[in-house]
Write a protein that holds these residues in place. Structure first.
Motif: not given
Length: 500
Positions: A15-33
């Motif tokens: 999930i963190e890789i996706g956030i750093q690559q701007r593929e996952i918005d930090p607000l969506d962290k719990n949702l994607k997890t």
């Protein structure tokens, strides 16, 4: 292998890789997890783990996540089931179709290349384009008299497990999606007998008052290997509209070539049930081929025309006037459809069955539009039941499959069996114990007569050169007019009909 004690760390890092690559918005962290936990069949999770100081490579994490699902019995350990889960996981970092299209066309306003760069990178980053598998392919060049031919032994597509094949036979095909090229494949999870497409996206594009799409090939044979496909499931057909569309595509994407497979069996190496073209950003040997005979087309003063110095029979047309070029290409196609020359072995029909068609390839050449028209004929005979203008029996131990668009341009796509089989040929040539396939024996004996091998000689290079020679023969077999005096006289006889 992902163990229970480190799976939560892998999920956190993914999930963190996706956030750093701007593929996952930090607000969506719990949702994607939580979506990832569901895919892995996992109900518990340590949510306050710190991310790894050195984040691992994403595809390595993906492999371990899938291993975990196999070990926990979430999925069976078949290539197809693993691929389905891989695509579902990578779908978590893939934008919706609407967003991908917004991003693409926003960039297109600045530059068509910027738009395709974005989409190509996305298709690699989300593992839709199987970069790791493609890297397994063997690729080398053969210096032919017509330019450097490219040879690829295709190892990228995974072999099917026998148990998976047996299970697939029990699976009823629901008839959805209609075929592998239909737009309904976008986001389709896949089945044991159908490829996973959860992370698949298609760019929507207008093309001559029709709705079309652009996607990349998952197992690309060359740089930016893409497919342009009709939104409507309809058969391929070569006609004036084909030239209008392929030239319309290179007008929209001037940095890409685009071509169509022929629309008849044997000479078409493609899915004939769905109208589509292949393109990309690659310079093939045929594009570099010189014109060795120029001629004029009556009524088309703006169009340059000539016969290429190429083992297959190619007419090149070039003009800045797109409408003239379309009409000139249509003239060649219509004339060839009904052309027969029994003395040269060309018959357009057997009763009502047509044999003549064309493989067209379009590109931009500076300000000019350029189109290559490769003459094809799919007639068979008792001597050549697979096709008179098809790889002949003595070269089928290397290449038996149809010669489609990509081979026509000078890139051989050879079957994966050759990787191991050619190693046995090398052992045979070195007089070492081997298990050479019977269908390679005659060829190997011929090679052995050509040279004496010692420690200083590169046997591998010698065999690869010999494979290149065979591919050149394959192209020559597929040429309706041979590179002989008689063959070129017969070719020019056809050319004369274009001005009458």
């Amino acid at each position: 292998m992902a163990k229970r004690e480190n799976i939560d760390q892998l999920i956190t890092d993914f999930i963190e890789i996706g956030i750093q690559q701007r593929e996952i918005d930090p607000l969506d962290k719990n949702l994607k997890t939580n979506q990832l936990l569901y895919l892995l069949g996992k109900e518990d999770f340590i949510s306050d783990l710190s991310v790894s100081l050195l984040l691992p490579e994403r595809l390595a994490v993906l492999d371990q996540l899938v291993d975990y699902a196999v070990n926990e019995g979430v999925i069976e350990d078949f290539p197809a089931t693993r691929e389905i889960l891989e695509a579902e996981i990578m779908n978590l970092i893939t934008p919706l179709t609407s967003e991908v299209n917004r991003q693409f066309w926003s960039r297109y306003a600045s530059s068509p290349k910027q738009a395709t760069d974005y989409f190509y990178h996305l298709s690699q980053a989300n593992d839709y384009i199987k970069t790791r598998q493609i890297a397994k392919n063997t690729h080398f060049e053969y210096a032919s008299p017509f330019g450097p031919l490219e040879i690829t032994i295709n190892l990228s597509k995974p072999e099917k497990d026998p148990k998976q094949i047996a299970l697939a036979k029990q699976t009823s095909n629901a008839g959805y999606p209609n075929c592998l090229l239909c737009m309904e494949n976008e986001g389709y999870a896949g089945r044991i007998d159908y490829p996973a497409r959860s992370n698949h996206r298609i760019i929507r594009m207008p093309l001559n008052d029709e709705n079309w799409g652009l996607q990349y090939s998952p197992y690309a044979y060359y740089n930016e290997h893409c497919i342009f496909l009709s939104a409507e499931h309809k058969p391929m057909k070569l006609e004036k509209a084909t030239f209008e569309k392929i030239l319309g595509i290179v007008e929209q994407f001037p940095h890409y070539f685009v071509g169509s497979n022929a629309d008849l069996p044997i000479v078409g190496g493609s899915i004939l049930s769905h109208d589509h073209y292949q393109g990309g950003r690659h310079t093939f040997a045929m594009e570099r081929a010189e014109v060795n005979y120029s001629f004029s087309l009556e009524g088309f003063s703006s169009v340059e025309a000539g016969i290429l110095n190429w083992p297959m029979s190619v007419i090149r047309l070039k003009s800045q006037d797109k409408a003239d070029l379309i009409d000139a290409a249509t003239l060649v196609l219509e004339q060839w459809r009904d052309y027969s020359d029994e003395e040269a072995g060309i018959l357009s029909h057997t009763k009502e069955v047509p044999h003549n068609t064309i493989t067209p390839i379009a590109r931009r050449s500076g300000e000019d539009f350029e189109i290559d028209l490769v003459l094809r004929n799919n007639r068979t005979s008792s001597e050549f039941p697979d096709g008179i203008y098809h790889p002949h029996p003595d070269v089928q131990h290397i290449k038996k499959e149809n010669i489609g668009l990509i081979e026509v341009m000078g890139l051989a796509i050879l079957p994966p069996r050759l990787q191991a089989e050619l190693q046995e040929v090398e052992l045979y040539l070195r007089d070492e114990p081997n298990e050479i396939a019977a269908y390679h024996q005659e060829w190997a004996d011929q090679l052995k007569e050509k040279a004496t091998f010692d420690a200083a000689m590169d046997v591998h290079h010698f065999v690869m050169e010999a494979v290149g020679e065979v591919f050149l023969r394959v192209l020559e077999d597929a040429g309706v007019y041979k590179q002989t005096v008689a063959g070129q006289v017969a070719f020019k006889k056809f050319i004369q009909t274009l001005s009458h």
